[in-house]
Design a protein around this motif. Structure first.
Motif, PDB file in Angstrom:
ATOM      1  N   CYS A 154      -3.417   0.596  -3.515  1.00 55.89           N
ATOM      2  CA  CYS A 154      -3.350  -0.736  -2.912  1.00 55.89           C
ATOM      3  C   CYS A 154      -3.127  -1.740  -4.030  1.00 55.89           C
ATOM      4  O   CYS A 154      -3.902  -1.794  -4.986  1.00 55.89           O
ATOM      5  N   GLU A 178       0.520   5.502   0.398  1.00 57.97           N
ATOM      6  CA  GLU A 178      -0.340   6.645   0.667  1.00 57.97           C
ATOM      7  C   GLU A 178       0.431   7.931   0.427  1.00 57.97           C
ATOM      8  O   GLU A 178       1.579   8.063   0.865  1.00 57.97           O
ATOM      9  N   GLY A 229      -2.308  13.044   1.592  1.00 60.67           N
ATOM     10  CA  GLY A 229      -3.606  12.370   1.665  1.00 60.67           C
ATOM     11  C   GLY A 229      -4.416  12.403   0.386  1.00 60.67           C
ATOM     12  O   GLY A 229      -5.597  12.051   0.388  1.00 60.67           O
ATOM     13  N   LYS A 238       0.850  -1.182   0.000  1.00 62.83           N
ATOM     14  CA  LYS A 238       0.000   0.000   0.000  1.00 62.83           C
ATOM     15  C   LYS A 238       0.892   1.240   0.000  1.00 62.83           C
ATOM     16  O   LYS A 238       1.928   1.255   0.665  1.00 62.83           O
ATOM     17  N   ILE A 250      -4.419   6.967  -2.366  1.00 56.26           N
ATOM     18  CA  ILE A 250      -3.950   5.715  -1.768  1.00 56.26           C
ATOM     19  C   ILE A 250      -3.933   4.683  -2.890  1.00 56.26           C
ATOM     20  O   ILE A 250      -4.902   4.554  -3.642  1.00 56.26           O
ATOM     21  N   ARG A 279      -8.631  11.218  -3.375  1.00 52.52           N
ATOM     22  CA  ARG A 279      -9.412  12.018  -2.423  1.00 52.52           C
ATOM     23  C   ARG A 279     -10.443  12.903  -3.115  1.00 52.52           C
ATOM     24  O   ARG A 279     -11.582  13.014  -2.654  1.00 52.52           O
TER      25      ARG A 279
END
Length: 123
Positions: A44, A35, A39, A33, A42, A61
């Motif tokens: 994965c 990030e 923010g 993962k 992300i 986001r």
């Protein structure tokens, strides 16, 4: 030069919902993962534990609606399964089967963001 597949990417709206779906429907687990420090995203990377191929799920986001026109869903992933009948039963119970082609012996499931995944029997 030689090339090999590494991963495919799907953008998702609700990362946790998608992680749960891919784990329950296909047994995929998070391999790694990443990030963003601010923010804003992300990533994965999911794996099946068998092949090197991974599925990258990207959560952004500032993205709150499907960005891609999935058209006629000709763009899709495909998985082989060792117990086709049990898989079909499970996916029907999950309510994610979106198309069956009994003549070809395949079916498709749909993920929470509308991406289609083809399920093939082991030959």
């Amino acid at each position: 030069m030689k090339y090999r597949f590494v991963h495919n990417n799907f953008n998702v709206i609700d990362l946790e919902r998608s992680l749960k779906f891919y784990n329950e429907a296909l047994g995929l687990k998070v391999a790694r993962k990443k990030e963003a420090e601010d923010g804003s995203f992300i990533l994965c990377f999911l794996e099946d534990g068998i092949t090197e191929q991974q599925l990258e799920l990207t959560w952004l986001r500032d993205w709150n609606k499907p960005k891609y026109d999935l058209g006629d869903n000709e763009f899709h992933l495909a998985f082989r399964v060792d117990d086709f009948d049990a898989s079909l039963k499970k996916h029907k119970e999950m309510g994610c089967v979106c198309f069956e082609n009994e003549k070809l012996g395949i079916y498709f499931i749909v993920d929470p963001d509308g991406y289609w995944i083809e399920i093939l029997p082991t030959k």
